[in-house]
Design a protein around this motif. Sequence first.
Motif, PDB file in Angstrom:
ATOM      1  N   PHE A   1       0.831  -1.204   0.000  1.00 62.75           N
ATOM      2  CA  PHE A   1       0.000   0.000   0.000  1.00 62.75           C
ATOM      3  C   PHE A   1       0.869   1.259   0.000  1.00 62.75           C
ATOM      4  CE2 PHE A   1      -3.462  -2.719   2.053  1.00 62.75           C
ATOM      5  CZ  PHE A   1      -4.105  -2.912   0.844  1.00 62.75           C
ATOM      6  N   LEU A   2       2.033   1.183   0.629  1.00 61.76           N
ATOM      7  CA  LEU A   2       2.976   2.308   0.573  1.00 61.76           C
ATOM      8  C   LEU A   2       3.426   2.552  -0.870  1.00 61.76           C
ATOM      9  CD1 LEU A   2       4.813   4.407   1.955  1.00 61.76           C
ATOM     10  CD2 LEU A   2       6.505   2.581   2.231  1.00 61.76           C
ATOM     11  N   ALA A   3       3.714   1.484  -1.605  1.00 60.06           N
ATOM     12  CA  ALA A   3       4.100   1.619  -3.012  1.00 60.06           C
ATOM     13  C   ALA A   3       2.972   2.231  -3.831  1.00 60.06           C
ATOM     14  CB  ALA A   3       4.495   0.251  -3.583  1.00 60.06           C
ATOM     15  N   THR A   4       1.738   1.874  -3.508  1.00 59.00           N
ATOM     16  CA  THR A   4       0.588   2.464  -4.195  1.00 59.00           C
ATOM     17  C   THR A   4       0.540   3.965  -3.961  1.00 59.00           C
ATOM     18  OG1 THR A   4      -0.674   0.426  -4.003  1.00 59.00           O
ATOM     19  CG2 THR A   4      -1.932   2.441  -4.343  1.00 59.00           C
ATOM     20  N   GLY A   5       0.663   4.365  -2.714  1.00 60.45           N
ATOM     21  CA  GLY A   5       0.625   5.785  -2.389  1.00 60.45           C
ATOM     22  C   GLY A   5       1.770   6.555  -3.011  1.00 60.45           C
ATOM     23  N   MET A   6       2.944   5.957  -3.027  1.00 60.51           N
ATOM     24  CA  MET A   6       4.115   6.633  -3.613  1.00 60.51           C
ATOM     25  C   MET A   6       3.948   6.803  -5.119  1.00 60.51           C
ATOM     26  SD  MET A   6       5.862   7.459  -1.069  1.00 60.51           S
ATOM     27  CE  MET A   6       7.337   8.050  -1.824  1.00 60.51           C
ATOM     28  N   SER A   7       3.340   5.831  -5.789  1.00 57.47           N
ATOM     29  CA  SER A   7       3.123   5.984  -7.228  1.00 57.47           C
ATOM     30  C   SER A   7       2.137   7.120  -7.494  1.00 57.47           C
ATOM     31  CB  SER A   7       2.634   4.683  -7.860  1.00 57.47           C
ATOM     32  OG  SER A   7       1.292   4.428  -7.520  1.00 57.47           O
ATOM     33  N   GLY A   8       1.152   7.269  -6.621  1.00 61.27           N
ATOM     34  CA  GLY A   8       0.219   8.378  -6.758  1.00 61.27           C
ATOM     35  C   GLY A   8       0.898   9.721  -6.558  1.00 61.27           C
ATOM     36  N   LEU A   9       1.740   9.813  -5.537  1.00 61.42           N
ATOM     37  CA  LEU A   9       2.468  11.066  -5.302  1.00 61.42           C
ATOM     38  C   LEU A   9       3.416  11.373  -6.453  1.00 61.42           C
ATOM     39  CD1 LEU A   9       3.368  10.884  -1.500  1.00 61.42           C
ATOM     40  CD2 LEU A   9       1.744  12.414  -2.620  1.00 61.42           C
ATOM     41  N   ALA A  10       4.096  10.354  -6.944  1.00 65.72           N
ATOM     42  CA  ALA A  10       5.023  10.565  -8.059  1.00 65.72           C
ATOM     43  C   ALA A  10       4.282  11.020  -9.310  1.00 65.72           C
ATOM     44  CB  ALA A  10       5.805   9.289  -8.341  1.00 65.72           C
ATOM     45  N   SER A  11       3.091  10.484  -9.526  1.00 71.08           N
ATOM     46  CA  SER A  11       2.347  10.875 -10.726  1.00 71.08           C
ATOM     47  C   SER A  11       1.886  12.327 -10.653  1.00 71.08           C
ATOM     48  CB  SER A  11       1.155   9.944 -10.950  1.00 71.08           C
ATOM     49  OG  SER A  11       0.149  10.161  -9.990  1.00 71.08           O
ATOM     50  N   LEU A  12       1.680  12.849  -9.440  1.00 73.53           N
ATOM     51  CA  LEU A  12       1.302  14.256  -9.314  1.00 73.53           C
ATOM     52  C   LEU A  12       2.434  15.179  -9.763  1.00 73.53           C
ATOM     53  CD1 LEU A  12      -0.688  14.182  -5.959  1.00 73.53           C
ATOM     54  CD2 LEU A  12      -1.599  14.445  -8.267  1.00 73.53           C
ATOM     55  N   GLY A  13       3.657  14.666  -9.765  1.00 68.48           N
ATOM     56  CA  GLY A  13       4.786  15.444 -10.266  1.00 68.48           C
ATOM     57  C   GLY A  13       4.678  15.748 -11.749  1.00 68.48           C
TER      58      GLY A  13
ATOM     59  N   VAL B   1      -6.861  13.692 -10.387  1.00 62.58           N
ATOM     60  CA  VAL B   1      -7.816  12.731  -9.815  1.00 62.58           C
ATOM     61  C   VAL B   1      -7.154  11.365  -9.611  1.00 62.58           C
ATOM     62  CG1 VAL B   1      -9.942  11.433 -10.285  1.00 62.58           C
ATOM     63  CG2 VAL B   1      -9.863  13.899 -10.686  1.00 62.58           C
ATOM     64  N   ASN B   2      -6.498  10.842 -10.624  1.00 64.23           N
ATOM     65  CA  ASN B   2      -5.873   9.518 -10.502  1.00 64.23           C
ATOM     66  C   ASN B   2      -4.735   9.522  -9.488  1.00 64.23           C
ATOM     67  OD1 ASN B   2      -7.646   8.626 -12.420  1.00 64.23           O
ATOM     68  ND2 ASN B   2      -6.145   8.402 -14.046  1.00 64.23           N
ATOM     69  N   GLY B   3      -3.899  10.538  -9.538  1.00 66.51           N
ATOM     70  CA  GLY B   3      -2.786  10.616  -8.592  1.00 66.51           C
ATOM     71  C   GLY B   3      -3.261  10.746  -7.160  1.00 66.51           C
ATOM     72  N   THR B   4      -4.290  11.566  -6.948  1.00 72.01           N
ATOM     73  CA  THR B   4      -4.823  11.748  -5.598  1.00 72.01           C
ATOM     74  C   THR B   4      -5.494  10.473  -5.102  1.00 72.01           C
ATOM     75  OG1 THR B   4      -5.139  14.108  -6.030  1.00 72.01           O
ATOM     76  CG2 THR B   4      -6.363  13.163  -4.181  1.00 72.01           C
ATOM     77  N   PHE B   5      -6.226   9.788  -5.981  1.00 72.03           N
ATOM     78  CA  PHE B   5      -6.853   8.521  -5.592  1.00 72.03           C
ATOM     79  C   PHE B   5      -5.800   7.520  -5.116  1.00 72.03           C
ATOM     80  CE2 PHE B   5      -7.918   4.150  -6.787  1.00 72.03           C
ATOM     81  CZ  PHE B   5      -9.031   3.944  -5.987  1.00 72.03           C
ATOM     82  N   LEU B   6      -4.730   7.372  -5.884  1.00 74.17           N
ATOM     83  CA  LEU B   6      -3.686   6.415  -5.508  1.00 74.17           C
ATOM     84  C   LEU B   6      -2.963   6.854  -4.235  1.00 74.17           C
ATOM     85  CD1 LEU B   6      -2.137   5.475  -8.967  1.00 74.17           C
ATOM     86  CD2 LEU B   6      -3.478   4.001  -7.464  1.00 74.17           C
ATOM     87  N   ALA B   7      -2.644   8.137  -4.130  1.00 71.29           N
ATOM     88  CA  ALA B   7      -1.892   8.632  -2.968  1.00 71.29           C
ATOM     89  C   ALA B   7      -2.714   8.511  -1.681  1.00 71.29           C
ATOM     90  CB  ALA B   7      -1.455  10.074  -3.200  1.00 71.29           C
ATOM     91  N   VAL B   8      -3.940   9.015  -1.721  1.00 76.71           N
ATOM     92  CA  VAL B   8      -4.779   8.992  -0.517  1.00 76.71           C
ATOM     93  C   VAL B   8      -5.223   7.563  -0.193  1.00 76.71           C
ATOM     94  CG1 VAL B   8      -6.983   9.788   0.448  1.00 76.71           C
ATOM     95  CG2 VAL B   8      -5.521  11.375  -0.799  1.00 76.71           C
ATOM     96  N   GLY B   9      -5.644   6.821  -1.221  1.00 75.48           N
ATOM     97  CA  GLY B   9      -6.052   5.440  -0.987  1.00 75.48           C
ATOM     98  C   GLY B   9      -4.919   4.600  -0.426  1.00 75.48           C
ATOM     99  N   GLY B  10      -3.729   4.738  -1.007  1.00 80.80           N
ATOM    100  CA  GLY B  10      -2.575   3.993  -0.502  1.00 80.80           C
ATOM    101  C   GLY B  10      -2.224   4.370   0.925  1.00 80.80           C
ATOM    102  N   ALA B  11      -2.294   5.679   1.239  1.00 83.75           N
ATOM    103  CA  ALA B  11      -1.965   6.134   2.597  1.00 83.75           C
ATOM    104  C   ALA B  11      -2.969   5.615   3.622  1.00 83.75           C
ATOM    105  CB  ALA B  11      -1.906   7.657   2.628  1.00 83.75           C
ATOM    106  N   LEU B  12      -4.256   5.709   3.301  1.00 81.50           N
ATOM    107  CA  LEU B  12      -5.277   5.230   4.240  1.00 81.50           C
ATOM    108  C   LEU B  12      -5.189   3.722   4.450  1.00 81.50           C
ATOM    109  CD1 LEU B  12      -8.354   7.378   3.140  1.00 81.50           C
ATOM    110  CD2 LEU B  12      -6.931   7.662   5.186  1.00 81.50           C
ATOM    111  N   LEU B  13      -4.955   2.990   3.374  1.00 84.76           N
ATOM    112  CA  LEU B  13      -4.829   1.536   3.512  1.00 84.76           C
ATOM    113  C   LEU B  13      -3.544   1.148   4.235  1.00 84.76           C
ATOM    114  CD1 LEU B  13      -6.305   0.521   0.073  1.00 84.76           C
ATOM    115  CD2 LEU B  13      -7.245  -0.056   2.326  1.00 84.76           C
ATOM    116  N   LEU B  14      -2.486   1.932   4.062  1.00 81.07           N
ATOM    117  CA  LEU B  14      -1.254   1.690   4.822  1.00 81.07           C
ATOM    118  C   LEU B  14      -1.519   1.868   6.318  1.00 81.07           C
ATOM    119  CD1 LEU B  14       1.806   1.306   5.215  1.00 81.07           C
ATOM    120  CD2 LEU B  14       2.074   3.742   4.727  1.00 81.07           C
ATOM    121  N   LEU B  15      -2.205   2.937   6.692  1.00 82.02           N
ATOM    122  CA  LEU B  15      -2.541   3.159   8.101  1.00 82.02           C
ATOM    123  C   LEU B  15      -3.417   2.023   8.641  1.00 82.02           C
ATOM    124  CD1 LEU B  15      -3.245   6.994   8.075  1.00 82.02           C
ATOM    125  CD2 LEU B  15      -1.237   5.817   8.995  1.00 82.02           C
TER     126      LEU B  15
END
Length: 129
Positions: free
Chosen positions: A74-86, A103-117
């Motif tokens: 899930f951390l990798a998911t969130g990081m890919s979302g953050l990287a895509s926002l770049g 939209v896609n970057g935020t979905f991956l970043a927030v979803g990955g972060a929440l699932l990591l927690l």
Amino acid sequence: RVMPELKTSAPRHLWVVGVASLFLFGWGATFGALYALTGELRAAIDFLWLAGLVAGAAGAVALLLRRKLAGPLFLATGMSGLASLGFLMAPGPGDPGPMIITVNGTFLAVGGALLLLYARAMARRSVLG
């Protein structure tokens, strides 16, 4: 190898979260893989999103199997979302528009972060082993 004995039974919400995240990430990864097979993925950001979706689907499977590996996936998911926002700052040729990137970057970043927690909380409660 003998699997360690888990101290706690899986709560019902783990199954709800696991199945829902597997559905969402699995659906996205399936369509992303189909686009990749047909040559429709042209921009680097498309491959980044596909990697994040596959990591999210794998994390959901690990969560359903009650494995601690769910957290790093899930951390990798969130990081890919953050990287895509770049890509908003330095768009490349063939990149989708800024709204889709956001939209896609935020979905991956927030979803990955929440699932990591969530995965970390389940690991602390000895639900994941």
